[in-house]
Design an enzyme around this catalytic site. Sequence first.
Site, PDB file in Angstrom:
ATOM      1  N   HIS A 291       0.878  -1.185   0.000  1.00  0.00           N
ATOM      2  CA  HIS A 291       0.000   0.000   0.000  1.00  0.00           C
ATOM      3  C   HIS A 291       0.909   1.228   0.000  1.00  0.00           C
ATOM      4  O   HIS A 291       1.663   1.438  -0.945  1.00  0.00           O
ATOM      5  CB  HIS A 291      -0.945  -0.089   1.213  1.00  0.00           C
ATOM      6  CG  HIS A 291      -2.096   0.869   1.186  1.00  0.00           C
ATOM      7  ND1 HIS A 291      -2.469   1.591   0.084  1.00  0.00           N
ATOM      8  CD2 HIS A 291      -2.985   1.232   2.163  1.00  0.00           C
ATOM      9  CE1 HIS A 291      -3.517   2.348   0.368  1.00  0.00           C
ATOM     10  NE2 HIS A 291      -3.848   2.152   1.636  1.00  0.00           N
TER      11      HIS A 291
ATOM     12  N   HIS B  23      -2.197  -1.799 -10.899  1.00  0.00           N
ATOM     13  CA  HIS B  23      -2.990  -1.236  -9.801  1.00  0.00           C
ATOM     14  C   HIS B  23      -4.210  -2.115  -9.597  1.00  0.00           C
ATOM     15  O   HIS B  23      -4.708  -2.728 -10.546  1.00  0.00           O
ATOM     16  CB  HIS B  23      -3.423   0.196 -10.151  1.00  0.00           C
ATOM     17  CG  HIS B  23      -4.023   0.935  -8.995  1.00  0.00           C
ATOM     18  ND1 HIS B  23      -5.355   0.840  -8.678  1.00  0.00           N
ATOM     19  CD2 HIS B  23      -3.462   1.759  -8.078  1.00  0.00           C
ATOM     20  CE1 HIS B  23      -5.589   1.595  -7.614  1.00  0.00           C
ATOM     21  NE2 HIS B  23      -4.470   2.160  -7.224  1.00  0.00           N
TER      22      HIS B  23
ATOM     23  N   ASP C 221       3.176   5.373  -7.737  1.00  0.00           N
ATOM     24  CA  ASP C 221       4.438   5.182  -7.005  1.00  0.00           C
ATOM     25  C   ASP C 221       5.644   5.082  -7.932  1.00  0.00           C
ATOM     26  O   ASP C 221       6.782   5.195  -7.490  1.00  0.00           O
ATOM     27  CB  ASP C 221       4.334   3.915  -6.148  1.00  0.00           C
ATOM     28  CG  ASP C 221       3.177   4.001  -5.170  1.00  0.00           C
ATOM     29  OD1 ASP C 221       3.086   5.024  -4.471  1.00  0.00           O
ATOM     30  OD2 ASP C 221       2.352   3.064  -5.128  1.00  0.00           O
TER      31      ASP C 221
HETATM   32  C1  MLT Z   1      -3.853   4.458  -4.280  1.00  0.00           C
HETATM   33  O1  MLT Z   1      -3.753   5.648  -3.933  1.00  0.00           O
HETATM   34  O2  MLT Z   1      -3.512   4.054  -5.408  1.00  0.00           O
HETATM   35  C2  MLT Z   1      -4.429   3.530  -3.316  1.00  0.00           C
HETATM   36  O3  MLT Z   1      -4.620   3.923  -2.071  1.00  0.00           O
HETATM   37  C3  MLT Z   1      -4.432   2.119  -3.629  1.00  0.00           C
HETATM   38  C4  MLT Z   1      -5.844   1.743  -3.972  1.00  0.00           C
HETATM   39  O4  MLT Z   1      -6.576   2.553  -4.521  1.00  0.00           O
HETATM   40  O5  MLT Z   1      -6.211   0.608  -3.686  1.00  0.00           O
END
Ligand code: MLT
Length: 387
Positions: free
Chosen positions: A226, A272, A327
């Site tokens: 995460h 994702h 990220d």
């Molecule tokens: C994100 O910001 O990508 C998340 O918190 C991960 C998600 O959406 O599951």
Amino acid sequence: MAKENILFEMTRENLETGLRGVPVGYCVTSSVDPHKGLAYVGRPISEIYSWDPLQAIYLLYFGEEGSKEQLSKFQQEIAKRSQCKDETLHGIESLPRAGHPMDLFAAAILIAGIYELNGNYREDCLNVIAKIPQIAAAVINHHAGWGKTPPSNPGLGYMENFTHLLQMPHIDRAKLAPIFKLFNVIHFDHNGGNLSAFVGKAVASGLAHMYSSLASSLAALSGPRHGRANQDCLEFVQEVLEAVGSDATEDDIARFIRERLNNHKLVFGFGHAVLRVEDPRATVCYEYAKKHFPDHPLIKIALLLRSEGPKILSENPKITNPFPNIDAITGSLLMAAGFTYPDYYTVLFGLSRLVGIAIQIVYERMEARGGKGVPIMRPLYLYKSRR
Ligand code: MLT
């Protein structure tokens, strides 16, 4: 039951898949479309990313854009709540410095809950939004050994204040503030089902107060799958840079990725849980990086990974989303801007994400189901013998 009321057909195949795609409630702050990405209250992130953080927070909190007057009133409201009590700051400064800063951050929120709690979710939400820059700065300053955190100066602006509170040596505040603002705005919220939001709301459903609910969110965010993924991704980009050098070509990067895949090693920063395209938040960061730091070695590598990764990963039919996620670039961007402390990247994520989660908690506790609130979470687990 009317067919249009059936949102999801649950089968045994859906069990033990992390509730992927299983609807559990409503999110009034944001949505994530697999092909369009994040929108705050219906406004795509590509329209919001350059807003002032408090303008975006206003949108999430009230569900509509604020007028000039409304925003200025909101700014004053947040400003007057922004200073933590001495007891909170002393509590944070007496935490052990060993361990990952996310552990300190979760503990710091619990400490804030001891000294700053109001008990009304709406009040606590506003207080958390106001105080979180000082709490996060105090965590970082203490963990890094940069000394005491000065008084809050909210008149500087929300993230300018955070930058002022950070006691990093040789800090170039003018260079860092714009990156922190961008990072802050794009990380506020990501619909209701991301792990930290879901966990925070689940804990609040037992009527735990705002601060303990948010501490559980930070624990969730600390995991490498995460929030800590931004740190892992940066380490990956650094590893690639070390292996191929800053003058690497597209072919060098492609070779590196193929070799890694052949050795069954992870390629970080792609895919994702929800998105099936390049994360629009990443797109914004790539553009910012290209404009401001095109010659920084990490940015050069991150851009090459962006172009080569999807080509290679999409050769594997099992990979449903071969595109970069947020990220993939944020760590390199923070490094290029001069915030060269990857251990604190997830703290920055938490500083931002708690805003959206706190607002979602207010909705679930005080507004959902005609004000009755969502009941205590209690999903069903089917019994299975291990023998
Ligand atoms: C994100 O910001 O990508 C998340 O918190 C991960 C998600 O959406 O599951």
